[in-house]
Design a protein around this motif. Sequence first.
Motif, short mmCIF file in Angstrom:
data_model
loop_
_atom_site.label_atom_id
_atom_site.label_comp_id
_atom_site.label_asym_id
_atom_site.label_seq_id
_atom_site.Cartn_x
_atom_site.Cartn_y
_atom_site.Cartn_z
N GLY A 1 38.75 52.20 48.79
CA GLY A 1 37.95 51.55 47.75
C GLY A 1 38.62 50.40 47.04
N VAL A 2 39.89 50.13 47.36
CA VAL A 2 40.63 49.05 46.70
C VAL A 2 40.59 47.80 47.58
N LEU A 3 40.34 46.65 46.94
CA LEU A 3 40.34 45.38 47.66
C LEU A 3 41.77 44.94 47.94
N SER A 4 42.00 44.32 49.10
CA SER A 4 43.34 43.84 49.49
C SER A 4 43.61 42.45 48.92
N GLN A 5 43.36 42.29 47.64
CA GLN A 5 43.58 41.02 46.95
C GLN A 5 43.83 41.33 45.48
N PHE A 6 44.31 40.34 44.74
CA PHE A 6 44.67 40.58 43.34
C PHE A 6 43.54 40.29 42.37
N THR A 7 42.45 39.67 42.82
CA THR A 7 41.30 39.41 41.94
C THR A 7 40.06 40.01 42.57
N ASP A 8 39.09 40.40 41.73
CA ASP A 8 37.89 41.04 42.28
C ASP A 8 36.69 40.11 42.38
N GLU A 9 36.79 38.92 41.83
CA GLU A 9 35.70 37.93 41.90
C GLU A 9 34.36 38.55 41.50
N GLY A 10 34.38 39.40 40.47
CA GLY A 10 33.15 39.96 39.94
C GLY A 10 32.58 41.13 40.70
N SER A 11 33.30 41.67 41.68
CA SER A 11 32.75 42.76 42.49
C SER A 11 32.78 44.10 41.77
N GLY A 12 33.68 44.22 40.78
CA GLY A 12 33.81 45.49 40.08
C GLY A 12 34.68 46.51 40.79
N HIS A 13 35.25 46.14 41.95
CA HIS A 13 36.12 47.05 42.69
C HIS A 13 37.56 46.91 42.21
#
Length: 178
Positions: A12-24
């Motif tokens: 469930g975690v994105l492989s980036q440092f910002t979520d760009e509004g995704s809420g993840h």
Amino acid sequence: MARLILLNKPHGVLSQFTDEGSGHPTLADYVNVPGVYPAGRLDRDSEGLLILTDDGKLQARIADPKFKKPKTYLAQVEGVPDDAALAALAKGVTLKDGPTQPARVRRIEPPDLWPRVPPVRYRKSVPDSWIELTITEGRNRQVRRMTAYVGHPTLRLVRWRIGDWTLDGIAPGLWRDA
């Protein structure tokens, strides 16, 4: 000296440092080390080893398929792959974006892993099993697409190893310096 971090990325975690509004949740929720970036990616639904570094050349050597750094995944799949399905994966399969390189693959006993959150959906009428698959590429959702191609969709995917680095001893959401 280059900084090299081994992170056990939770599901469930994105492989980036910002979520760009995704809420993840993102890597920033787990790694508070300035100047490091992931060497490669794991999709949000996958978990396991993600390497972060502050060395751009090292990042490229780890992530770029031309360096053929082996990546080993533990995949819980729907059904029980027979020898023909394993042979197809080992030989390489042709996906929409072209043929895959040969892989090393074998059936394994269920590994001693942490519980996934959320848990994998259990279906009484459909058995599942585990395989270990090692590839040298890293296309988008490649392992999932390969197992689906041979009729055994992936239910859970854990990257266990990249080259000589493993997840051994690293709990989900935690990291250590390599």
